[in-house]
Scaffold this active site. Sequence first.
Site, PDB file in Angstrom:
ATOM      1  N   PRO A   2      16.573   9.218   3.612  1.00  0.00           N
ATOM      2  CA  PRO A   2      17.204   7.971   3.054  1.00  0.00           C
ATOM      3  C   PRO A   2      16.857   7.920   1.504  1.00  0.00           C
ATOM      4  O   PRO A   2      15.610   7.897   1.029  1.00  0.00           O
ATOM      5  CB  PRO A   2      16.836   6.815   3.817  1.00  0.00           C
ATOM      6  CG  PRO A   2      16.420   7.416   5.070  1.00  0.00           C
ATOM      7  CD  PRO A   2      15.705   8.560   4.787  1.00  0.00           C
ATOM      8  N   GLU A   3      17.608   7.928   0.678  1.00  0.00           N
ATOM      9  CA  GLU A   3      17.429   7.722  -0.784  1.00  0.00           C
ATOM     10  C   GLU A   3      17.927   6.288  -0.965  1.00  0.00           C
ATOM     11  O   GLU A   3      18.467   5.626  -0.332  1.00  0.00           O
ATOM     12  CB  GLU A   3      17.951   8.872  -1.731  1.00  0.00           C
ATOM     13  CG  GLU A   3      17.555  10.077  -1.160  1.00  0.00           C
ATOM     14  CD  GLU A   3      17.983  11.275  -2.143  1.00  0.00           C
ATOM     15  OE1 GLU A   3      18.374  10.979  -3.428  1.00  0.00           O
ATOM     16  OE2 GLU A   3      18.198  12.351  -1.793  1.00  0.00           O
TER      17      GLU A   3
END
Length: 273
Positions: A2-3
């Site tokens: 996840p960014e």
Amino acid sequence: MPELPEVETVVRMIRPDLVTRTIVSARFLIPRQLKPQTVAAVRRKIIRQRIIDVSRQGKYILIQLERDLLLIHLRMTGRMFVRDSKSTDLPYERAFFELDNQQTLVFRDPRTLGTISVYNSGEDIPPLKKLGLDPLTEVMTLESLRGKLLRRSIAIKPLLLNQSIWAGIGNIYASEILWEAGIHPEKSANQLSRPQLERLIRAVPLVLGRALKKGGSTLRDFMSPDGKRGAYQKEFRVYDCKDEPCPRCDAPIQQTVQAQRSTYFCKRCQRRR
Ligand SMILES: [Zn+2]
């Protein structure tokens, strides 16, 4: 992994279920995820505290309690969602924060690389102090970016990943941002021209904002709290598009490796010099 767009998606979805609720109990199945704190110490601190706010800084989730701050990083495979407290635990669910309304905030993390820590409110929080600007809420000026890159002769792409310029950019969006800005990923950070810096300043919030609108990207396992997959992976311009035509010029997209991470770019739109 996840960014920023994926973490922001999580925060926006769980916030309404958490704010004003009180944590009545907590369980942690992988003590290592709390290090250097112990399960007993974390439980003692957070239980009976009301949740004041849920926010994000870079890729960190901040759960502000009355007296303390819970800081969570999803790392590679972490997910958070709220469900009925009576449901039985499922595989890969590692931490549980039971609320005063028969709902439980669950931290699911197959690879157990995610981290959970507690800080006193007002205390210095070392991992947050190192973060650069937030691309969604703070504006980077040309002067400030130039100052940050002045002595950085390393390539721009790995520099974008180290969180000190902007916080929240990971491997996927670094390639997408540099393509958008027309900058070669191997170009030294302190060699960027003024127009390149200006384009980079525009591209960072543009690309991340576009991905956020689609609920982020799902490559293998990212899911939002309601179990939906992101949709932005269908709109990647270069990431994971080796040999496909560049959407701007039709030249085949190149793949290379920088600091052990894959980089994708168009050698016609992103010239080295
Ligand atoms: Zn191109």
